[in-house]
Scaffold this active site. Sequence first.
Site, PDB file in Angstrom:
ATOM      1  N   HIS A 185       0.725  -1.361  -0.095  1.00  0.00           N
ATOM      2  CA  HIS A 185       0.076   0.022  -0.071  1.00  0.00           C
ATOM      3  C   HIS A 185       0.928   1.179   0.120  1.00  0.00           C
ATOM      4  O   HIS A 185       0.249   2.464  -0.433  1.00  0.00           O
ATOM      5  CB  HIS A 185      -1.006   0.015   1.187  1.00  0.00           C
ATOM      6  CG  HIS A 185      -0.354   0.267   2.533  1.00  0.00           C
ATOM      7  ND1 HIS A 185      -0.341  -0.763   3.332  1.00  0.00           N
ATOM      8  CD2 HIS A 185      -0.236   1.464   3.245  1.00  0.00           C
ATOM      9  CE1 HIS A 185       0.329  -0.213   4.543  1.00  0.00           C
ATOM     10  NE2 HIS A 185       0.204   1.037   4.416  1.00  0.00           N
ATOM     11  N   ASP A 220       1.142  -7.822   2.307  1.00  0.00           N
ATOM     12  CA  ASP A 220       1.402  -6.281   2.058  1.00  0.00           C
ATOM     13  C   ASP A 220       2.996  -5.764   1.874  1.00  0.00           C
ATOM     14  O   ASP A 220       3.256  -5.412   2.820  1.00  0.00           O
ATOM     15  CB  ASP A 220       0.453  -5.518   3.193  1.00  0.00           C
ATOM     16  CG  ASP A 220       0.391  -4.086   2.724  1.00  0.00           C
ATOM     17  OD1 ASP A 220       0.849  -3.461   1.697  1.00  0.00           O
ATOM     18  OD2 ASP A 220      -0.449  -3.593   3.453  1.00  0.00           O
ATOM     19  N   SER A 248       3.778   2.229   8.670  1.00  0.00           N
ATOM     20  CA  SER A 248       3.673   1.438   7.389  1.00  0.00           C
ATOM     21  C   SER A 248       4.943   1.040   6.834  1.00  0.00           C
ATOM     22  O   SER A 248       5.701   2.221   6.312  1.00  0.00           O
ATOM     23  CB  SER A 248       2.771   1.617   6.436  1.00  0.00           C
ATOM     24  OG  SER A 248       1.353   1.726   7.182  1.00  0.00           O
TER      25      SER A 248
END
Length: 720
Positions: free
Chosen positions: A88, A224, A656
């Site tokens: 992402h 991810d 992240s």
Amino acid sequence: MLQRIVKPVMVMVLLLISHCTFATEGMWLPQLLSGLNEKEMKGMGMKISAADIYSINKGSLKDAIVSFGGFCTAEVISDQGLLLTNHHCGYSSIQKHSSLQNNFLENGFWARSLNEELSNEGLFATFIIRIEDVTKAALKDVKPGMSESERQSAIDKRLNEIRETTKKESWQDIVIKPFYEGNQYFLFVTETYKDVRLVGAPPSSIGKFGSDTDNWVWPRHTGDFSLFRIYAGKDGKPAAYSKDNVPLKPKYALTISMKGVKKNDFTMVFGFPGRTTEYLPSEAVKQTVEILDAAKVEMRDAALKVIDSYMRKDPQIKIQYAAKYAGTANYWKKWMGEMQGVKRTDGIGRKLRYEAEYTRLLNDNPALKQQYAGLLDSLNDYYRQIQPYAQTRDYYSELVKNVELFNAADLVISFLNQVNSSGAAQYTELREKFLAGMKSTFYQNYNSTVDHDISIELLNLYNKGVPETFRGGQYAEIWKQNNNDSRELAKVLFTSSLTSYDRLAKVLNQPYANAVEQLKNDPAISFAIALRNSFVDQVSRPLSSLQAKVNQLQRTYMQAQMDVFAGKKRFYPDANSTLRITYGKVDSYSPRDAVDYDYYTYLDGVMEKYVPGDYEFDVPAKLIELYKKKDYGRYGVNGKMPVCFIASNHTTGGNSGSPALNAYGQLVGLNFDRTWEGTMSDINYDPSICRNIMVDIRYVLFIIDKYAGCTRLINEMKLM
């Protein structure tokens, strides 16, 4: 006798609970670990030293961590500058290289050689070279009784001097940021590389598996991750993109552990957390979760429903709006979890009890009582005063952020102001540059039909949620002229020349005076100006005045907490997108009655969720084949393929892509999310339900190797 025994035991239990909470909470500055945290970290199982984490004299873990684009974290995992981050985080870059004919979002992308790695304009990776405490110099001219503007002016002057006198290389930069609400300042010497190329990404059916349904949710089964590479000039220094650039030779690259983790294993997450507000007073926490989050969730919920309905019907719109939808949905769901998490853990009650203890200790100390008397009450009172303005600010922000036509209007207004400042003679040159930018950024992924329907929903909610006293001036007149009906107003607004690139270009290709005259009468621009003026006059100006007072009191309250609890509590600074380390342990959790979650997920769970053809839960045929054959290579364990795990590391947005490291500082996972019940950790960390979610590094390697067959990348890495 029993009471005499029980009371000391209960005190010891409470102390143990307090210690456990303390041991997993916090986003700590890496250069201060040796004095504040090293002993505790080793007591929890860490096998390396603080100097192995942060050093300016030798390569250390911090030299493998980069700020990825300023919005995520990434880490160097090979001596050829290979970067690992989240799918992402790389999503926007992957999207820009995608088309209906060559859909890397759907099919994945794997460069089979250096020559196939794709450049990404505007993407950068920033290393931290060293960190210095400059508090004394920064605050040298600050005097009691200064206004906020006077104080900031004095600090800014000193910061400029510090920047000019700090030793650095010509290719390095200096960033100075406030900590503890401006009570301390730290300087960061940085190196930024601007040639960062896309190397590999799994299809979204792996990298985004579970998509929006599973976002912020455990159990999770998402691979991810994505891979990039830093390129440098032939001298190894930062350089603009050039085909002659070469892969970076980093100071340090992470070693990868193939061992996995088990319950209670020590873990660290190293990265650039974005923003937390852990030291707010109770009234601010209450306002956040009961008023402000609710307003933002309401607006985004409406926008997402419109986008989703179009994405499901049209493949082109799905590509255009994939990144927008993901970005909008991310915090929409986070805010919902935050509201629920604070309620579940009695976060407001905890704040009130903390404030009661603060008040008790303050009253027991005559000197501190004289200095800080009435401070907390005043701060809570100002938060009550600020509430209606803050709520309107959030409604306004969500309206202009989610209706893209208003963004386009702001961009055109800024362009016209630029021409006005530069002179009409510069119009042609500035126009060509502006139009090229609008075509490649704004209009490339814009659909006026989708935007029209979003505007109907959000204008309606805005006018219901914002008090009439804050909707005055020309804005109120326009609303009234359209019968107080968002559908009628949208019909007018979307006759604008800003709804397509061709229409805007046609207007701007006229002589300057003609273009200005036409744009002055454009309905979208007229409305955007009216909306902004109404907000500035009725909300922004009074809000700024109140906010300045809140900021001043919050800074004083931060110092008061550190003074009052001196010797009883360590204080970590709130996150502000600077390099931090957080540590905890692999652990399960129970979010609600009769629900217990384990700490690991496996590929079996992917197949259990599999729904053929579903945009969230479809699974690639090759992954199904590998699963059926149990063909996991050296990455599986006892016939199973680990996918994700959780731990009690204190993380937030910006983390992240951060590496999850084991007790030896080896890479065991990739941080990408938090559990929904624990998203309130930004304002109310609670070890009982706050968990960060990580992809097991073995799943990442399995996808690269067995699924994609990209063994050249595996060969770059150092696997233990």
